[in-house]
Design a protein around this motif. Structure first.
Motif, mmCIF file in Angstrom:
data_model
loop_
_atom_site.group_PDB
_atom_site.id
_atom_site.type_symbol
_atom_site.label_atom_id
_atom_site.label_comp_id
_atom_site.label_asym_id
_atom_site.label_seq_id
_atom_site.Cartn_x
_atom_site.Cartn_y
_atom_site.Cartn_z
ATOM 1 N N UNK A 193 -8.039 43.254 39.313
ATOM 2 C CA UNK A 193 -8.881 42.061 39.380
ATOM 3 C C UNK A 193 -9.430 41.774 37.995
ATOM 4 N N UNK A 194 -9.515 40.477 37.669
ATOM 5 C CA UNK A 194 -10.171 40.067 36.440
ATOM 6 C C UNK A 194 -9.278 40.133 35.215
ATOM 7 N N UNK A 195 -9.895 39.823 34.088
ATOM 8 C CA UNK A 195 -9.185 39.796 32.809
ATOM 9 C C UNK A 195 -10.160 40.090 31.684
ATOM 10 N N UNK A 196 -9.625 40.677 30.610
ATOM 11 C CA UNK A 196 -10.424 40.993 29.421
ATOM 12 C C UNK A 196 -9.660 40.511 28.195
ATOM 13 N N UNK A 197 -10.343 39.861 27.272
ATOM 14 C CA UNK A 197 -9.713 39.423 26.027
ATOM 15 C C UNK A 197 -9.287 40.631 25.198
ATOM 16 N N UNK A 198 -8.404 40.421 24.241
ATOM 17 C CA UNK A 198 -7.878 41.523 23.433
ATOM 18 C C UNK A 198 -8.976 42.247 22.673
ATOM 19 N N UNK A 199 -10.006 41.532 22.236
ATOM 20 C CA UNK A 199 -11.085 42.191 21.498
ATOM 21 C C UNK A 199 -12.170 42.748 22.422
ATOM 22 N N UNK A 200 -12.013 42.551 23.733
ATOM 23 C CA UNK A 200 -12.935 43.130 24.690
ATOM 24 C C UNK A 200 -14.242 42.379 24.867
ATOM 25 N N UNK A 201 -14.426 41.259 24.161
ATOM 26 C CA UNK A 201 -15.725 40.572 24.214
ATOM 27 C C UNK A 201 -15.824 39.550 25.337
ATOM 28 N N UNK A 202 -14.688 39.049 25.839
ATOM 29 C CA UNK A 202 -14.682 38.050 26.904
ATOM 30 C C UNK A 202 -14.048 38.684 28.134
ATOM 31 N N UNK A 203 -14.725 38.573 29.271
ATOM 32 C CA UNK A 203 -14.197 39.176 30.491
ATOM 33 C C UNK A 203 -14.600 38.342 31.695
#
Length: 485
Positions: free
Chosen positions: A413-423
């Motif tokens: 479930x969900x998604x995280x940006x490559x730099x981890x700051x957006x989820x």
């Protein structure tokens, strides 16, 4: 069958909290007690038996130390616009209708309400019922199922609640007696004064005057209940827009016009290291926020337009450029993607809108609703969570993107940006588990108090019960309810 119904002189007089407190008090006395609300109007919903009920009734079930079920709130109305709402009956969506349409349908829903009532009363020693709004709204009396219409159909005696904090409590209670018809007034067997501050002796004459003018006995004067602040609020209108503390980090939540399931943020509000800001319309998102959370909403596309109208999309873009973090939950997660498609007009006019473009995902809204309790772990650190999903629509990745969570059944479930700051994710009550909350706060540079939200709520319910035991004539209340030990 023993039962009593708490009705109010108006909205937000404290009915939900008092029902929860009384449920815990009676459960502590060893009674099998259950809550009931014939009709609720709220976008703050909870999962029960794979269906939806008002969040307040789920809390009241916890107060009873009982599992929530859909009979506790057989009719739930979830506003989607100023004139339309989603109708949920026995936990399932049965359609969308306008305010005028609902006035015509209330009578036919009474049968559904009474079915739930019969099942619930057969399983309890006593049922504590919560009304909605006020019986003094006589313009809505015809076909009523929320207050006196239910009370008279089910033969349930009523105790009227007046809120002294807002002023005019004598006129509110006496005025209710004056405007309702005699048969409805006969259902009221007593009154309670709620939210009193100061020396209660100063109200002795007012209390006596209410008794004299109405003929109803007073059952007590309840002080301002500090423990109530530890409990989830039912309605967005009571959300505190002020910062919760002077914590080291700021977490900002924009108050969308159809904000839903906002108790997601209660665990953060109680953290001493967090300054949680519920940002009202017309105010910018704070520039010093470490994290911006886009909350759930009953109408994603409409609230995305609302967000942009407030200029919050510009604030979010600037926040991201400064290196800030963003989390979207449910509808907020959908907003973070590239597009939101609504080909069937689930939320209104059919079409596709552009999202905030912060995650490489897209969402397609469908008529099917996912309502389920879930557990799992976050992928980045393995920390556990337990929550639920209530949403329409499916979100898929447009390119390779790391999921945020792994559910117990192996689904992602969900998604995280490559730099981890957006989820983003679909899971409500993500922060209830102290380990999960602690991991989020650690990444922001703060330390958690380590308290499970469920434990905090349970302590607050016991504190409420103790306060009510001290200030309410419980024996007389039980006699009104028809309970015999």
């Amino acid at each position: 069958m023993a039962a009593v119904m708490l009705q109010g002189t108006g909205s937000d007089v404290g009915k939900s909290v008092l029902v929860a407190g009384l449920c815990r008090l009676l459960a502590n006395r060893g009674l099998k007690v259950l809550p009931f609300k014939p009709q609720n109007m709220s976008n703050n919903a909870a999962v029960a038996e794979g269906g939806e009920i008002g969040r307040a009734q789920a809390l009241q079930a916890v107060a009873c130390r009982a599992a929530p079920n859909v009979d506790m709130n057989p009719v739930l109305i979830k506003p989607q616009s100023d004139t339309g709402a989603q109708l949920v009956v026995h936990g399932k969506v049965v359609g969308t209708l306008g305010a005028a349409d609902y006035q015509h349908r209330k009578g036919e829903l009474l049968g559904k309400v009474l079915q739930s009532w019969q099942r619930l009363t057969a399983a309890a020693d006593i049922v504590i019922v919560e009304g909605a709004g006020s019986p003094a709204e006589i313009n809505l009396r015809a076909g009523d199922i929320a207050n006196m219409g239910f009370a008279r159909a089910a033969g349930v005696p009523v105790v009227l609640i007046g809120d002294i904090d807002r002023g005019g409590v004598i006129a509110s209670i006496v005025g209710t007696k004056a405007v309702i018809d005699a048969e409805d007034a006969a259902m009221i067997r007593g009154f309670l004064i709620n939210k009193f501050r100061g020396d209660v002796r100063l109200f002795d004459k007012g209390y006596a005057e209410i008794e004299r003018r109405t003929g109803w006995p007073g059952l007590g004067v309840i002080p301002w209940l500090a423990a109530a602040r530890q409990l989830p609020a039912e309605d967005a209108v009571v959300l505190d827009t002020a910062a919760t503390s002077d914590g080291a980090i700021t977490i900002a939540v924009p108050m969308l016009s159809r904000i839903a399931n906002f108790d997601d943020f209660d665990p953060l509000a109680h953290e001493p290291g967090v300054r949680l800001m519920m940002v009202p319309p017309g105010q910018p998102l704070p520039g010093d926020a470490a994290l911006i959370i886009l909350p759930g909403t009953k109408a994603t596309i409409a609230d995305l337009a609302f967000l942009r109208a407030q200029g919050w999309d510009i604030d979010i873009a600037a926040h991201v450029r400064r290196g800030g973090a963003v989390l979207g939950i449910c509808g907020g997660y959908q907003m973070l993607g590239q597009t939101i498609e609504d080909p069937d007009g689930v939320e209104g006019m059919a079409g596709t809108v552009t999202g905030l473009g912060l995650l490489p995902v897209t969402t397609r809204l469908t008529g099917d609703k996912r309502v389920i309790e879930v557990t799992g772990n976050s992928i980045r650190d393995g920390q556990p969570f337990a929550g639920y999903e209530i949403h329409v629509g499916q979100t898929r990745a447009l390119s390779h993107v790391q999921p945020l969570l792994r559910l117990a059944d192996g689904a992602m479930d969900g998604a995280v940006s490559h730099d981890g700051r957006i989820a983003g994710c679909y899971i409500h009550r993500l922060f209830d588990h102290p380990a999960q909350r602690g991991a989020w706060l650690a990444r922001l540079g703060a330390q958690s108090d380590g308290i499970a939200q469920g434990h905090r709520v349970d302590q607050a319910l016991d504190a409420l019960a103790a306060d009510l035991e001290a200030h309410v004539d419980i024996d007389r209340l039980l006699a009104i309810a028809g309970y015999r030990a």
